[in-house]
Design an enzyme around this catalytic site. Structure first.
Site, short mmCIF file in Angstrom:
data_model
loop_
_atom_site.label_atom_id
_atom_site.label_comp_id
_atom_site.label_asym_id
_atom_site.label_seq_id
_atom_site.Cartn_x
_atom_site.Cartn_y
_atom_site.Cartn_z
N ASN A 66 -1.10 5.11 -2.08
CA ASN A 66 -1.68 6.44 -2.34
C ASN A 66 -3.18 6.33 -2.52
O ASN A 66 -3.76 5.25 -2.40
CB ASN A 66 -1.01 7.06 -3.57
CG ASN A 66 -1.18 6.19 -4.79
OD1 ASN A 66 -2.28 5.99 -5.27
ND2 ASN A 66 -0.08 5.61 -5.27
N LYS A 119 7.48 -8.28 11.24
CA LYS A 119 6.85 -7.01 11.58
C LYS A 119 7.81 -6.14 12.42
O LYS A 119 8.40 -6.64 13.39
CB LYS A 119 5.57 -7.28 12.37
CG LYS A 119 4.76 -6.05 12.64
CD LYS A 119 3.50 -6.39 13.40
CE LYS A 119 2.85 -5.10 13.87
NZ LYS A 119 1.88 -5.31 14.91
#
Ligand code: C5P
Length: 397
Positions: free
Chosen positions: A210, A289
């Site tokens: 955030n 990934k």
């Protein structure tokens, strides 16, 4: 950390021959870590140039209340709010009289009237003037208003007289300014603060996070250190340097932050949960990934443990302060949070406003307990941080 690190000082320079020492005052304040903005009165400008103060302070000099352009870039009210302290050195007999009468006749007197920061004056004038009952009376009015006096020294004066009226040496003036900020309100107390954003990994290269910068948490940390507390910071992703005078523990995810808090909470007097902890984390973090495919991708999220709630549940819990970042029904939501989390106070932050809150240097908050609510008006996060710490000391310690 130097004694004036991160402190913003407005230096008022008024009409006295000692104004020639003002650039040295600027330098000595900077030596202690301060940022300085100078206000030059009309009288001061008879003795020293704007350029000398601009070159030393590295900021534009403020000298005119009626200058539209200057008022647009940093008006007198903003300057008054910007200041952590106002120092007038040298303070002439005329400026002292104007302050004592509460006049708003030039930029400097306006800024003094509009500030809630501490004000210090270092008078400098002829010894006979300094000894006059008019000046003494005016000074006693200012002392009664909590303006701090940096008394002039005794010695030979520019006019040839010998007596009390010489401006105190700039290094001693700077030291007295720094003493305004040292307090013992939290001496012997331990404060643990979480700050910054947690990072919830998705795979080895991606994460959920955030916008929290850690600025409010650091402002609280500095204010606590100034007041004499022993501070521990448990921090996630931050975009500002941390204090060197605290114990700093770096964590990544909300789970790591939870664990670090629980390991360090024993014996703390105050816990301030300022971090923006992710409410959720990814259930299955991929070892490799994730490859791009032309299909939808769903991330399964599970809730993170609430650190503040868990600290509030401890048998020997410290004073617990939480933050509530809200966009609607502000007070109602914050009151619910206070109750649901079981903490002693909530600091309500309206994050719907764009000009302060997340990432910004300014904030506006409401300090809420079950019985008490106090709005802390828009100001720098540092000043808001100091006010929050003052309220914590007053209400809980
Ligand atoms: O519930 P909400 O996230 O809005 O609450 C915010 C307050 O709770 C902040 O003080 C924050 O630091 C704290 N908190 C926490 N652990 C979490 C989530 C929030 O300590 N997992």
């Amino acid at each position: 950390m130097k004694t004036l690190t991160n402190k913003r000082i407005v230096l008022g320079v008024s009409g006295s021959i000692a104004a020639y020492k003002a650039p040295d005052v600027v330098r000595r304040l900077q030596d202690l870590g301060a940022e300085v903005r100078a206000i030059l009165t009309q009288g001061g400008a008879k003795f020293i140039t704007e350029l000398s103060l601009q070159a030393t302070s590295k900021n534009k000099v403020h000298n005119n209340l009626w200058d539209n352009e200057a008022e647009l870039s940093m008006g007198h009210i903003e300057l008054a709010k910007w200041a952590d302290a106002i120092l007038i050195a040298p303070a002439s007999a005329n400026t002292i009289a104007n302050l004592s009468a509460g006049k708003a006749c030039d930029l400097l007197t306006n800024v003094v009237l509009a500030t809630d920061a501490p004000v210090l004056i270092a008078p400098a004038m002829n010894q006979q003037m300094y000894a006059s009952s008019a000046v003494k009376d005016n000074l006693s009015v200012l002392l009664a208003r909590n303006i701090k006096l940096i008394s002039p020294e005794f010695g030979e004066q520019a006019c040839g007289d010998v007596g009390e009226g010489r401006l105190t040496e700039p290094s001693k003036i700077a030291k007295q300014v720094s003493e305004v900020f040292s307090s013992t309100k939290l001496t012997g107390k331990k404060i643990l603060i979480t700050l910054g954003a947690t990072i919830e990994p998705i795979d080895p290269v991606r994460y959920l996070s955030n916008h929290s910068s850690g600025k409010m948490g650091m402002a609280l940390a500095r204010a606590s250190i100034e007041a004499g507390a022993k501070v521990t910071l448990i921090y996630g992703n931050v975009s500002i340097p941390l204090s060197e005078e605290s114990t700093n523990i770096l964590v990544g995810s909300g789970e790591e932050m939870h664990q670090a808090v629980m390991e360090n909470i024993k014996d703390q007097d105050v816990f301030i949960a300022c971090a923006a902890v992710s409410d959720y984390r990814v259930k299955n973090i991929e070892k490799n990934k994730i490859k791009k495919e032309n299909t939808e991708l769903t991330l399964e999220l599970i809730p993170n443990k609430d650190i503040l709630v868990d600290v509030c549940k401890l048998k020997q819990k410290p004073i617990c302060i939480g933050f509530a970042a809200e966009t609607q029904n502000l007070i109602e939501n914050a009151q619910n949070k206070l109750k649901n989390k079981g903490c002693d106070a909530i600091i309500l932050n309206d994050v719907s406003k764009r000009d302060f809150g997340f990432k910004n240097d300014e904030n506006e908050v409401v300090f809420l307990t079950k019985k008490y609510s106090q709005k802390i008006e828009k100001n720098s996060k540092q000043i808001i941080g100091r006010k929050i710490i003052e309220i914590i000391v007053e209400k809980f310690l």
